[in-house]
Design an enzyme around this catalytic site. Structure first.
Site, PDB file in Angstrom:
ATOM      1  N   LYS A   9     -14.312  24.886  28.848  1.00 19.37           N
ATOM      2  CA  LYS A   9     -15.502  24.336  27.870  1.00 19.37           C
ATOM      3  C   LYS A   9     -16.707  25.193  28.002  1.00 19.37           C
ATOM      4  O   LYS A   9     -16.696  26.111  28.871  1.00 19.37           O
ATOM      5  CB  LYS A   9     -15.689  22.992  28.676  1.00 19.37           C
ATOM      6  N   TYR A  49     -11.311  14.764  20.000  1.00 20.40           N
ATOM      7  CA  TYR A  49     -11.642  13.948  20.729  1.00 20.40           C
ATOM      8  C   TYR A  49     -11.672  12.379  20.027  1.00 20.40           C
ATOM      9  O   TYR A  49     -12.406  11.422  20.236  1.00 20.40           O
ATOM     10  CB  TYR A  49     -12.939  14.170  21.361  1.00 20.40           C
ATOM     11  N   PHE A  57     -20.660   7.743  24.671  1.00 19.37           N
ATOM     12  CA  PHE A  57     -20.750   9.304  25.205  1.00 19.37           C
ATOM     13  C   PHE A  57     -20.249  10.072  24.013  1.00 19.37           C
ATOM     14  O   PHE A  57     -20.368  11.315  23.919  1.00 19.37           O
ATOM     15  CB  PHE A  57     -20.183   9.670  26.404  1.00 19.37           C
ATOM     16  N   ARG A  85      -3.557  18.738  35.376  1.00 22.87           N
ATOM     17  CA  ARG A  85      -4.487  17.824  35.793  1.00 22.87           C
ATOM     18  C   ARG A  85      -5.138  17.765  37.160  1.00 22.87           C
ATOM     19  O   ARG A  85      -6.092  17.358  37.702  1.00 22.87           O
ATOM     20  CB  ARG A  85      -4.015  16.650  35.121  1.00 22.87           C
ATOM     21  N   THR A  91     -11.991  13.343  36.196  1.00 25.83           N
ATOM     22  CA  THR A  91     -12.903  13.420  35.083  1.00 25.83           C
ATOM     23  C   THR A  91     -14.385  13.558  35.327  1.00 25.83           C
ATOM     24  O   THR A  91     -14.924  14.443  35.145  1.00 25.83           O
ATOM     25  CB  THR A  91     -12.608  12.552  34.165  1.00 25.83           C
ATOM     26  N   ARG A 102     -13.122  20.838  39.110  1.00 32.18           N
ATOM     27  CA  ARG A 102     -14.248  20.156  38.570  1.00 32.18           C
ATOM     28  C   ARG A 102     -15.119  19.825  39.995  1.00 32.18           C
ATOM     29  O   ARG A 102     -16.286  19.929  39.691  1.00 32.18           O
ATOM     30  CB  ARG A 102     -13.876  18.844  37.972  1.00 32.18           C
ATOM     31  N   ASN A 112     -17.771  19.153  32.804  1.00 27.48           N
ATOM     32  CA  ASN A 112     -16.934  19.044  33.479  1.00 27.48           C
ATOM     33  C   ASN A 112     -15.975  20.212  33.532  1.00 27.48           C
ATOM     34  O   ASN A 112     -14.918  20.053  34.021  1.00 27.48           O
ATOM     35  CB  ASN A 112     -16.265  17.546  33.848  1.00 27.48           C
ATOM     36  N   HIS A 115     -10.934  21.044  30.152  1.00 26.59           N
ATOM     37  CA  HIS A 115     -10.009  19.823  29.390  1.00 26.59           C
ATOM     38  C   HIS A 115      -8.663  20.241  29.701  1.00 26.59           C
ATOM     39  O   HIS A 115      -8.323  21.281  29.499  1.00 26.59           O
ATOM     40  CB  HIS A 115     -10.051  19.736  28.022  1.00 26.59           C
ATOM     41  N   GLU A 126      -2.441  18.211  20.468  1.00 26.29           N
ATOM     42  CA  GLU A 126      -3.386  19.123  20.865  1.00 26.29           C
ATOM     43  C   GLU A 126      -2.927  20.434  20.543  1.00 26.29           C
ATOM     44  O   GLU A 126      -3.792  21.340  20.049  1.00 26.29           O
ATOM     45  CB  GLU A 126      -4.231  18.853  22.164  1.00 26.29           C
TER      46      GLU A 126
HETATM   47  P1  DAT Z   1     -10.582  14.016  30.721  1.00 25.40           P
HETATM   48  O1  DAT Z   1     -11.415  15.208  30.269  1.00 25.40           O
HETATM   49  O2  DAT Z   1     -10.567  13.998  32.286  1.00 25.40           O
HETATM   50  O3  DAT Z   1      -9.299  13.777  30.205  1.00 25.40           O
HETATM   51  P2  DAT Z   1     -11.398  11.654  29.254  1.00 25.40           P
HETATM   52  O4  DAT Z   1     -10.375  11.964  28.255  1.00 25.40           O
HETATM   53  O5  DAT Z   1     -11.327  10.170  29.511  1.00 25.40           O
HETATM   54  O6  DAT Z   1     -11.326  12.701  30.323  1.00 25.40           O
HETATM   55  O7  DAT Z   1     -12.689  12.054  28.630  1.00 25.40           O
HETATM   56  C1  DAT Z   1     -12.974  13.125  27.952  1.00 25.40           C
HETATM   57  C2  DAT Z   1     -14.167  13.604  27.996  1.00 25.40           C
HETATM   58  O8  DAT Z   1     -15.299  12.847  27.605  1.00 25.40           O
HETATM   59  C3  DAT Z   1     -14.309  13.792  29.464  1.00 25.40           C
HETATM   60  O9  DAT Z   1     -13.896  14.999  29.869  1.00 25.40           O
HETATM   61  C4  DAT Z   1     -16.041  14.103  29.554  1.00 25.40           C
HETATM   62  C5  DAT Z   1     -16.400  12.839  28.683  1.00 25.40           C
HETATM   63  N1  DAT Z   1     -16.542  11.464  29.264  1.00 25.40           N
HETATM   64  C6  DAT Z   1     -15.496  10.561  29.532  1.00 25.40           C
HETATM   65  N2  DAT Z   1     -15.756   9.597  29.949  1.00 25.40           N
HETATM   66  C7  DAT Z   1     -17.325   9.635  29.758  1.00 25.40           C
HETATM   67  C8  DAT Z   1     -18.408   8.833  30.295  1.00 25.40           C
HETATM   68  N3  DAT Z   1     -18.270   7.657  30.940  1.00 25.40           N
HETATM   69  N4  DAT Z   1     -19.691   9.326  30.122  1.00 25.40           N
HETATM   70  C9  DAT Z   1     -19.982  10.628  29.722  1.00 25.40           C
HETATM   71  N5  DAT Z   1     -18.910  11.263  29.349  1.00 25.40           N
HETATM   72  C10 DAT Z   1     -17.558  10.939  29.456  1.00 25.40           C
HETATM   73 MG    MG Z   2      -8.593  13.449  28.134  1.00 29.43          MG
END
Ligand code: DAT
Ligand code: MG
Length: 149
Positions: A9, A49, A57, A85, A91, A102, A112, A115, A126
């Site tokens: 990222k 996304y 968020f 992962r 996350t 992370r 973080n 991805h 993806e």
């Molecule tokens: P991951 O990236 O571990 O697959 P995710 O798919 O749930 O996590 O979310 C995608 C991204 O969105 C994550 O890397 C960071 C952001 N994100 C997720 N939950 C969040 C939250 N509660 N507050 C702020 N950013 C968040």
């Molecule tokens: Mg995800």
């Protein structure tokens, strides 16, 4: 063989951590079959996304992922999705296990660093979103017989 999409990222690119992050996956034995530096535009970010659209968020996430270049990779190997992962960590970096990317480099969920696809269907979608078929290289790695039984 399983494949997953990884994004190094914008924060990781800006902090000079591209090599460090790639090394974690490479060292584990995952094989790079696609890789490029690019800047994600808003339309691509919203598609990638899409599952998070409407969440509080979401807009911040779109601004973040489009804010600077990223490195996108396709990694291949047995259990590639799960392996990637677990190398990434949870996350939220403060909840990630020490030794994960992370945990070792992050503190906030909104920065973080990396991805990784979360399942086989997401991975396929993806990979298609970021790579054309001809950009993926199906190559024989000499070390494979020392990594894969
Ligand atoms: P991951 O990236 O571990 O697959 P995710 O798919 O749930 O996590 O979310 C995608 C991204 O969105 C994550 O890397 C960071 C952001 N994100 C997720 N939950 C969040 C939250 N509660 N507050 C702020 N950013 C968040
Ligand atoms: Mg995800």
């Amino acid at each position: 063989m399983d494949r997953t999409l990884i994004i190094v990222k914008p924060d990781a690119v800006q902090r000079g951590l591209i090599g460090e992050i790639i090394a974690r996956f490479e060292g584990r034995g995952l094989k790079i079959v696609g890789m490029k530096l690019m800047q994600i535009d808003e339309a691509l970010a919203r598609r990638h996304y899409g599952v998070h659209e409407g969440k509080p968020f979401f807009e911040g996430l779109i601004r973040y992922i489009t804010s600077a270049p990223v490195v996108v990779m396709v990694l291949q190997g047995p259990g590639a999705i799960e392996a990637a992962r677990s190398t990434m960590g949870a996350t939220n970096p403060v909840q990630a296990a020490p030794g994960t990317i992370r945990a070792d480099y992050g503190l906030e969920i909104g920065r973080n660093l990396v991805h990784g696809s979360d399942g086989p269907e997401t991975a396929r979608k993806e990979i298609d979103l970021f790579f054309r078929e001809e950009e993926l290289v199906d190559w024989a790695r000499e070390a494979d017989r020392w990594i894969l039984e």
